[in-house]
Design an enzyme around this catalytic site. Structure first.
Site, PDB file in Angstrom:
ATOM      1  N   TYR A  20      12.114 -21.286  -6.052  1.00  0.00           N
ATOM      2  CA  TYR A  20      12.585 -21.065  -4.677  1.00  0.00           C
ATOM      3  C   TYR A  20      13.336 -19.528  -4.586  1.00  0.00           C
ATOM      4  CZ  TYR A  20      11.078 -25.667  -4.232  1.00  0.00           C
ATOM      5  OH  TYR A  20      10.346 -27.058  -4.366  1.00  0.00           O
ATOM      6  N   TYR A 150      10.314 -35.085   1.592  1.00  0.00           N
ATOM      7  CA  TYR A 150       9.830 -34.116   0.713  1.00  0.00           C
ATOM      8  C   TYR A 150       8.885 -34.661  -0.418  1.00  0.00           C
ATOM      9  CZ  TYR A 150       9.748 -30.822  -3.102  1.00  0.00           C
ATOM     10  OH  TYR A 150       9.374 -29.980  -4.242  1.00  0.00           O
ATOM     11  N   ASP A 251       6.525 -42.933  -2.192  1.00  0.00           N
ATOM     12  CA  ASP A 251       6.911 -41.551  -3.132  1.00  0.00           C
ATOM     13  C   ASP A 251       8.301 -42.313  -3.593  1.00  0.00           C
ATOM     14  OD1 ASP A 251       7.753 -39.627  -4.582  1.00  0.00           O
ATOM     15  OD2 ASP A 251       7.093 -38.305  -2.906  1.00  0.00           O
ATOM     16  N   LYS A 280      10.141 -37.730 -12.078  1.00  0.00           N
ATOM     17  CA  LYS A 280      11.457 -37.304 -12.719  1.00  0.00           C
ATOM     18  C   LYS A 280      12.042 -38.100 -13.662  1.00  0.00           C
ATOM     19  CE  LYS A 280      12.584 -34.193  -8.663  1.00  0.00           C
ATOM     20  NZ  LYS A 280      11.945 -34.545  -7.401  1.00  0.00           N
TER      21      LYS A 280
HETATM   22  C1  LIG Z   1      10.816 -33.824  -6.921  1.00  0.00           C
HETATM   23  C2  LIG Z   1       9.928 -34.691  -6.089  1.00  0.00           C
HETATM   24  C3  LIG Z   1       8.534 -34.474  -5.908  1.00  0.00           C
HETATM   25  C4  LIG Z   1       7.686 -33.500  -6.800  1.00  0.00           C
HETATM   26  O1  LIG Z   1       7.900 -33.683  -8.102  1.00  0.00           O
HETATM   27  P1  LIG Z   1       7.607 -32.431  -9.208  1.00  0.00           P
HETATM   28  O2  LIG Z   1       7.865 -32.813 -10.603  1.00  0.00           O
HETATM   29  O3  LIG Z   1       8.695 -31.412  -8.791  1.00  0.00           O
HETATM   30  O4  LIG Z   1       6.377 -31.889  -8.859  1.00  0.00           O
HETATM   31  C5  LIG Z   1       7.640 -35.366  -5.336  1.00  0.00           C
HETATM   32  N1  LIG Z   1       8.363 -36.120  -4.305  1.00  0.00           N
HETATM   33  C6  LIG Z   1       9.660 -36.460  -4.573  1.00  0.00           C
HETATM   34  C7  LIG Z   1      10.544 -37.500  -3.502  1.00  0.00           C
HETATM   35  C8  LIG Z   1      10.439 -35.802  -5.278  1.00  0.00           C
HETATM   36  O5  LIG Z   1      11.686 -35.834  -5.336  1.00  0.00           O
END
Ligand SMILES: *Cc1c(COP(=O)(O)O)cnc(C)c1O
Length: 432
Positions: A20, A150, A251, A280
């Site tokens: 970013y 997000y 997610d 993550k």
């Molecule tokens: C960080 C994140 C993503 C994307 O993961 P990357 O490994 O950075 O591509 C998707 N969803 C959520 C909720 C996130 O916190």
């Protein structure tokens, strides 16, 4: 900064792009060369040590250079770093999928390993669409989500990020048009009433015939908001999805693996999604890997005609090195008193950040699990607050109006106090 560090930054500025960030004359804010990292400390090339409050973006839950994770990586690299996953399999991948199956809600039965969180979201979206097509409902091609979410930076994921604070205005030609309900109004600890989910329910009812899935971050909206919401709201969403034959995609890329105080965000509401994304913290911050899990019902729909198979397969799928570290990481987590640890961190973050609530430039102070947030009234000036935080001995990376910490689970009481007092002081000296 010493000469070596300055030269590295100059070389970086000449050729490297950061997340970013602008390059060239528009590049703003300082850049710090890291020499090494161990435990919860980052050591800069000039010898300064910073207490890490970010876990390298939710990932390094056991801190850096953990002996167990290091040993797992060494052992695997001496065996094989990678082989393709088409037509081949290996112990680290099978063991990882078995563990994920065992610790996620029971109806999830199948695991697709991905290379990053964003890809896991793409895979979830493709699964949802292939499922509906396989069940004879190809007209169900849209997604419904909530504002302030997000889900990643690839185009499928971007299209379900918040339409105002996300990147929709830059990529209108590329992004699918999905449906956005208001973000849940009630905070995590507030009582929930069915009426709170009424705007969501109405939008879903009006569009169910064209919606493949609802996608959201369970109980804590991360990067887009850093805000928790009532588990009852999530439970209500599960009911509504069932009523309308719409899949629920959770997610859990940020919330997974204990960060919110339960192993998964969905556990707070006692619900199970049809599709779940994790990432993550999956490899403890060592390597990039994520996973998309689904129920047997979803898998059967996906594998029905016309497709007959799931149409995705990354080159580095199920990378053995990442899978081996993920296995060691989950072993460490599950054999640790993670629930008590996160509860302690939550209490210490709340107590340490509480003084910020009295500052004139602060709009809100909140904690959920091992995530502590100071929300300021105006966006912080990164060129000012970032060096100040580093001078105070911490690595905290604010964005917009959010100055927040999600420390590694191994952070001591004293180090949490260092993080929180630095955050409060930095906010006091740069706002209001
Ligand atoms: C960080 C994140 C993503 C994307 O993961 P990357 O490994 O950075 O591509 C998707 N969803 C959520 C909720 C996130 O916190």
């Amino acid at each position: 900064m010493d000469g070596v560090a300055r030269r590295l930054v100059e070389r970086d500025r000449a050729v490297v792009w950061h997340p970013y960030a602008a390059v060239g004359p528009g590049a703003r804010g300082p850049l710090y060369p890291v020499a090494s990292a161990s435990g919860v400390r980052l050591t800069l090339t000039d010898g300064r040590e910073l207490v890490d409050g970010m876990s390298s973006w939710w990932a390094a839950i056991h801190g850096y250079r953990h002996p167990v994770l290091d040993a797992a990586a060494h052992a695997q690299i001496d065996t094989m770093s990678h082989v393709m996953f088409g037509g081949l399999t290996h112990e680290p991948a099978v063991a990882l999928c078995e563990t994920l199956m065992a610790i996620t809600p029971e109806p999830l039965r199948r695991v697709f390993l991905c290379d990053s969180g964003s890809v896991a979201v793409e895979v979830a979206i493709k699964m949802a669409l292939q499922y509906q097509t396989g069940r004879g409902r190809p007209e169900r091609g849209r997604l419904l989500t909530i504002r302030r979410g997000y889900h990643g930076d690839t185009s499928g994921a971007m299209a379900v990020c918040d339409p105002d604070t996300g990147m929709h205005h830059l990529f209108t030609g590329l992004l699918s048009r999905h449906l956005f309900a208001p973000a849940p109004a009630r905070a995590f600890a507030d009582p929930f009433e069915d009426a709170d989910a009424e705007p969501f329910a109405a939008l879903l009812a009006a569009h169910a015939h064209e919606v493949a899935a609802v996608i959201l971050e369970p109980v804590l909206q991360g990067t887009g908001a850093m805000r928790g919401y009532a588990p009852g709201w999530l439970a209500r969403v599960r009911e509504l999805c069932d009523e309308h034959g719409v899949l629920l995609v959770a997610d859990e890329i940020a919330t997974g693996f204990g960060r919110t105080g339960e192993l998964f965000g969905c556990d707070h509401a006692g619900i199970s999604p049809d599709i779940m994304c994790v990432g993550k913290a999956l490899t403890g911050g060592y390597l990039t890997m994520a996973a998309t899990l689904c129920t047997e019902e979803v898998a059967e729909g996906v594998c029905s005609p016309p497709a007959g198979a799931f149409m995705h397969g990354p080159t580095f799928m199920a990378n053995p090195l990442a899978a081996a570290v993920a296995n060691a990481n989950l072993g460490l987590l599950l054999s640790s008193p993670w629930r008590e640890t996160v509860r302690r961190l939550e209490a210490e973050l709340a107590a340490g950040l509480a003084p910020a609530a009295d500052l004139p430039g602060v709009a809100d102070v909140r904690t959920l699990g091992a995530v502590g947030v100071i929300e300021t009234r105006e966006p912080v000036d990164m060129a000012v607050i970032q060096p100040l935080l580093v001078d105070l001995g911490v690595w905290i990376r604010p964005f917009g109006r959010l100055v927040y910490a999600m420390p590694p689970f191994v952070t001591s009481t004293a180090d949490v106090a260092t993080l929180t007092s630095a955050m409060v002081e930095a906010v006091a000296r740069t706002t209001g």
